[in-house]
Design an enzyme around this catalytic site. Sequence first.
Site, mmCIF file in Angstrom:
data_model
loop_
_atom_site.group_PDB
_atom_site.id
_atom_site.type_symbol
_atom_site.label_atom_id
_atom_site.label_comp_id
_atom_site.label_asym_id
_atom_site.label_seq_id
_atom_site.Cartn_x
_atom_site.Cartn_y
_atom_site.Cartn_z
ATOM 1 N N ASP A 149 -3.967 -4.735 -6.480
ATOM 2 C CA ASP A 149 -4.127 -5.018 -5.054
ATOM 3 C C ASP A 149 -2.781 -5.466 -4.459
ATOM 4 O O ASP A 149 -2.134 -6.383 -4.989
ATOM 5 C CB ASP A 149 -5.186 -6.114 -4.902
ATOM 6 N N HIS A 204 0.873 -1.179 0.000
ATOM 7 C CA HIS A 204 0.000 0.000 0.000
ATOM 8 C C HIS A 204 0.911 1.229 0.000
ATOM 9 O O HIS A 204 1.229 1.779 1.066
ATOM 10 C CB HIS A 204 -0.904 0.011 1.229
ATOM 11 N N ASP A 247 0.866 -1.578 4.819
ATOM 12 C CA ASP A 247 0.400 -0.350 5.481
ATOM 13 C C ASP A 247 -0.979 0.035 4.933
ATOM 14 O O ASP A 247 -1.129 1.075 4.282
ATOM 15 C CB ASP A 247 1.440 0.761 5.224
ATOM 16 N N GLU A 282 -0.020 0.281 -5.613
ATOM 17 C CA GLU A 282 -0.942 1.359 -5.212
ATOM 18 C C GLU A 282 -2.146 1.266 -6.142
ATOM 19 O O GLU A 282 -2.005 1.328 -7.361
ATOM 20 C CB GLU A 282 -0.263 2.727 -5.307
HETATM 21 N N1 SAM Z 1 2.680 3.478 3.010
HETATM 22 C C1 SAM Z 1 2.435 4.881 2.683
HETATM 23 C C2 SAM Z 1 3.414 5.744 3.447
HETATM 24 O O1 SAM Z 1 3.733 5.444 4.616
HETATM 25 O O2 SAM Z 1 3.897 6.732 2.877
HETATM 26 C C3 SAM Z 1 1.025 5.278 3.008
HETATM 27 C C4 SAM Z 1 -0.018 4.369 2.442
HETATM 28 S S1 SAM Z 1 -1.664 4.825 2.810
HETATM 29 C C5 SAM Z 1 -1.795 4.478 4.511
HETATM 30 C C6 SAM Z 1 -2.561 3.496 2.099
HETATM 31 C C7 SAM Z 1 -2.638 3.516 0.583
HETATM 32 O O3 SAM Z 1 -3.146 2.246 0.145
HETATM 33 C C8 SAM Z 1 -3.586 4.544 -0.027
HETATM 34 O O4 SAM Z 1 -2.866 5.359 -0.923
HETATM 35 C C9 SAM Z 1 -4.637 3.714 -0.776
HETATM 36 O O5 SAM Z 1 -5.035 4.296 -2.008
HETATM 37 C C10 SAM Z 1 -3.907 2.425 -1.025
HETATM 38 N N2 SAM Z 1 -4.738 1.209 -1.147
HETATM 39 C C11 SAM Z 1 -5.905 0.922 -0.533
HETATM 40 N N3 SAM Z 1 -6.245 -0.363 -0.769
HETATM 41 C C12 SAM Z 1 -5.264 -0.904 -1.531
HETATM 42 C C13 SAM Z 1 -5.012 -2.195 -2.040
HETATM 43 N N4 SAM Z 1 -5.871 -3.202 -1.839
HETATM 44 N N5 SAM Z 1 -3.884 -2.404 -2.742
HETATM 45 C C14 SAM Z 1 -3.006 -1.396 -2.969
HETATM 46 N N6 SAM Z 1 -3.183 -0.144 -2.503
HETATM 47 C C15 SAM Z 1 -4.290 0.102 -1.781
#
Ligand code: SAM
Length: 262
Positions: free
Chosen positions: A139, A42, A160, A115
């Site tokens: 995903d 994520h 995350d 992402e």
């Molecule tokens: N890890 C990043 C950081 O610390 O800079 C922050 C990530 S943020 C908490 C979570 C991200 O996951 C969001 O940008 C969201 O769009 C993305 N997201 C949500 N569900 C997802 C999935 N199933 N697979 C990949 N990305 C996803």
Amino acid sequence: MLSYQHAFHAGNLADLQKHALLAELLSYLTKKDKPLTYIETHAGRGLYDLTSDEAVKTGEAAQGIGAHAGIFRPDHPYLAALEAVRREHGPNAYPGSPLIASKLLRPNDKIHLAELHPQEHQALTLALRAPNVTLHRQDGFALAHSLCPPEPRRGVLLVDPPYELKQDYVEIPKFFRQINKKWNVGVLALWYPILSSAAHVPMLAALTENFPDALCHEIRFPPVREKHRMIGSGMFVVNPPWGLSEAASALTDRLRRAKAAR
Ligand code: SAM
């Protein structure tokens, strides 16, 4: 539908904990010459502007990195990554975990980032261009399943999620078991929020039962605004490198001293 946007929260105390421990973890692992794989399920947009409307609206960064950059020892790898990004993008820039990883890893390490959100993914493609980085608009859990065990074998998986889907609390312990079975040498790191509802507690109990030797580090902080449910954050790390536990304790001490000095 994805609605979470990390721009509202980038640089807050939870990010500070996650990013400081990630930076320490990567700096321990890169002491050996052998290349690594870094996978993030994520990723977010990679680069944040702490003067953006989103950041100013919540004021979370001001309470986080804005108030606490001084607690770190000058040679802390988190500060090194932050300063490298600010030299390139200006004093109000804040690196997300993908950018922190790319600053601390080496050209022969491989970086895979998932992402799902179209805009966040687009922003990430602009923030992070390097031959050793592969971006995936898919995903993140599925990506990790398809890549593990990765080549190079040494490495880190950072998970995350935004926890918008309550099912994540149920699925993550199973996901960690499955990935650890396929990739038993991988360092698996999970960030989780500590909510006043204690929603994370059953997930953490299941993780701890499966991984009794994992590192679990938590910090507590006051809610950023009235009725905000997050009162702390945690990092759960399977196969933590030697030294990470001491680094986590040092972070707790420094945050405690900063609080006492206020
Ligand atoms: N890890 C990043 C950081 O610390 O800079 C922050 C990530 S943020 C908490 C979570 C991200 O996951 C969001 O940008 C969201 O769009 C993305 N997201 C949500 N569900 C997802 C999935 N199933 N697979 C990949 N990305 C996803």
